[in-house]
Design an enzyme around this catalytic site. Sequence first.
Site, PDB file in Angstrom:
ATOM      1  N   GLN A 120     -58.252  18.021  -0.426  1.00 33.03           N
ATOM      2  CA  GLN A 120     -57.743  17.787   0.923  1.00 33.03           C
ATOM      3  C   GLN A 120     -58.497  16.643   1.596  1.00 33.03           C
ATOM      4  OE1 GLN A 120     -58.432  22.166   1.722  1.00 33.03           O
ATOM      5  NE2 GLN A 120     -56.528  21.924   2.853  1.00 33.03           N
ATOM      6  N   ASP A 169     -61.508  10.694   1.071  1.00 29.67           N
ATOM      7  CA  ASP A 169     -62.604   9.740   0.925  1.00 29.67           C
ATOM      8  C   ASP A 169     -62.743   9.129  -0.464  1.00 29.67           C
ATOM      9  OD1 ASP A 169     -63.810  11.915  -0.534  1.00 29.67           O
ATOM     10  OD2 ASP A 169     -64.635  12.681   1.351  1.00 29.67           O
ATOM     11  N   HIS A 184     -53.935  14.902   0.687  1.00 34.05           N
ATOM     12  CA  HIS A 184     -53.751  14.368   2.050  1.00 34.05           C
ATOM     13  C   HIS A 184     -53.872  12.859   2.117  1.00 34.05           C
ATOM     14  CE1 HIS A 184     -54.857  18.528   3.944  1.00 34.05           C
ATOM     15  NE2 HIS A 184     -53.656  18.494   3.410  1.00 34.05           N
ATOM     16  N   CYS A 234     -46.830  -4.486  10.099  1.00 38.27           N
ATOM     17  CA  CYS A 234     -46.689  -4.686   8.658  1.00 38.27           C
ATOM     18  C   CYS A 234     -46.294  -6.139   8.388  1.00 38.27           C
ATOM     19  CB  CYS A 234     -45.623  -3.747   8.096  1.00 38.27           C
ATOM     20  SG  CYS A 234     -45.195  -4.049   6.369  1.00 38.27           S
ATOM     21  N   CYS A 242     -42.431  -6.205   6.901  1.00 41.11           N
ATOM     22  CA  CYS A 242     -41.218  -5.846   7.644  1.00 41.11           C
ATOM     23  C   CYS A 242     -41.432  -5.721   9.145  1.00 41.11           C
ATOM     24  CB  CYS A 242     -40.649  -4.534   7.096  1.00 41.11           C
ATOM     25  SG  CYS A 242     -41.610  -3.069   7.557  1.00 41.11           S
ATOM     26  N   GLY A 270     -65.543  24.383  -0.511  1.00 40.85           N
ATOM     27  CA  GLY A 270     -65.753  23.706   0.762  1.00 40.85           C
ATOM     28  C   GLY A 270     -64.545  23.572   1.646  1.00 40.85           C
ATOM     29  N   SER A 271     -63.588  24.475   1.541  1.00 40.37           N
ATOM     30  CA  SER A 271     -62.414  24.434   2.421  1.00 40.37           C
ATOM     31  C   SER A 271     -62.341  25.721   3.220  1.00 40.37           C
ATOM     32  CB  SER A 271     -61.125  24.270   1.609  1.00 40.37           C
ATOM     33  OG  SER A 271     -59.982  24.353   2.456  1.00 40.37           O
ATOM     34  N   SER A 272     -62.082  25.598   4.525  1.00 42.35           N
ATOM     35  CA  SER A 272     -61.890  26.786   5.356  1.00 42.35           C
ATOM     36  C   SER A 272     -60.499  27.368   5.168  1.00 42.35           C
ATOM     37  CB  SER A 272     -62.105  26.439   6.833  1.00 42.35           C
ATOM     38  OG  SER A 272     -61.092  25.547   7.264  1.00 42.35           O
TER      39      SER A 272
END
Length: 341
Positions: A165, A168, A183, A246, A249, A286-288
């Site tokens: 998730q 980095d 993500h 962008c 476009c 390490g994820s809640s």
Amino acid sequence: MSTSSTSPDPRSASSRAGLAGPAADVGRWFSTAARAGAPAAAPSARSILRMPAWGPVPGAEYGQLSSEAESAAALELLRGLPVAVLTGAGMSTDSGLPDYRGRDAVPRMPMTYQEFMGSDLSRRRYWARSTVGWEQFRTARPNAAHHLLAQLAPEPLDVTAVITQNVDGLHQEAGSDPVIDLHGRLDRVRCQSCDALSARAGLHARLLQLNPELAVRLPDLARDAAQAPDGDAEVDRTSTFRYPPCPLCGGILKPDVVYFGESARPDVVAQSFAALEASQALLVLGSSLTVQSGLRFVRAARKADKPVVILGDGPTRGDEHATARLHGRLDVLLRRWAGEA
């Protein structure tokens, strides 16, 4: 097998202070003009824990450490099985990047996709603060937990994939393979009209060219932002900050990450579930598990009668589904496993 925390974490909360400074969130990836301290959204009716949108869980116990016997038993649940690994922000706190609901998390309001896309002022504020925080984020390096996870594969952990998730890229840098960025990645920028991808480094250079006054003051602003829990007020008021469209476009450029109110890309979700299907167990690091984006993998694993092992400090929304639950710092727990491999 459900485990309990039995002894204090060897590293105090005070010693952790300063590692996850707010500037590392690159302009508060989730933070906007909304003021900190506003009430969080009501939890789902299915929630067992009342998990905050951002910040520590009120009344929760942090800093506990499961016993070595519990650690060994949890590893034996996974040994020899194909394992899918799901990781969250707690994996990167020792790299100087903030988590969102841990014991040292700074309470903030989440940015929504709708706000970013619907407000030019929100985009100006985001890119101004993001420009200040980018250097700290860009220089983050994998920590011991990243390296230990990579070293534990393929034995004793036969990893089908690391589903992260985090945005980095530190798992890849540490050597884990394959890695699925559920993500997205903050070092990429995606046009919301033509879907073109580009490097964040190039956009950063362009932002400095368009905003020379901020570029001159960048070191001082970055230092101030890293010290202030709610960021640099002067940057917050930068309504004149310029950001480019962008180049292909003319559409709106947005970090290639999933905001609140936005869904992960269907192809990435499908790839993640394929990795889970190819596994016989799920390891959560390490994820809640506060958001459904991660919790759904835990529920799917349990529905398929696959063991779920959860490691981390503090409560998670998936604890009721855990076959084994280890409390403590990830580097400590994974180092134990490395010693038992």
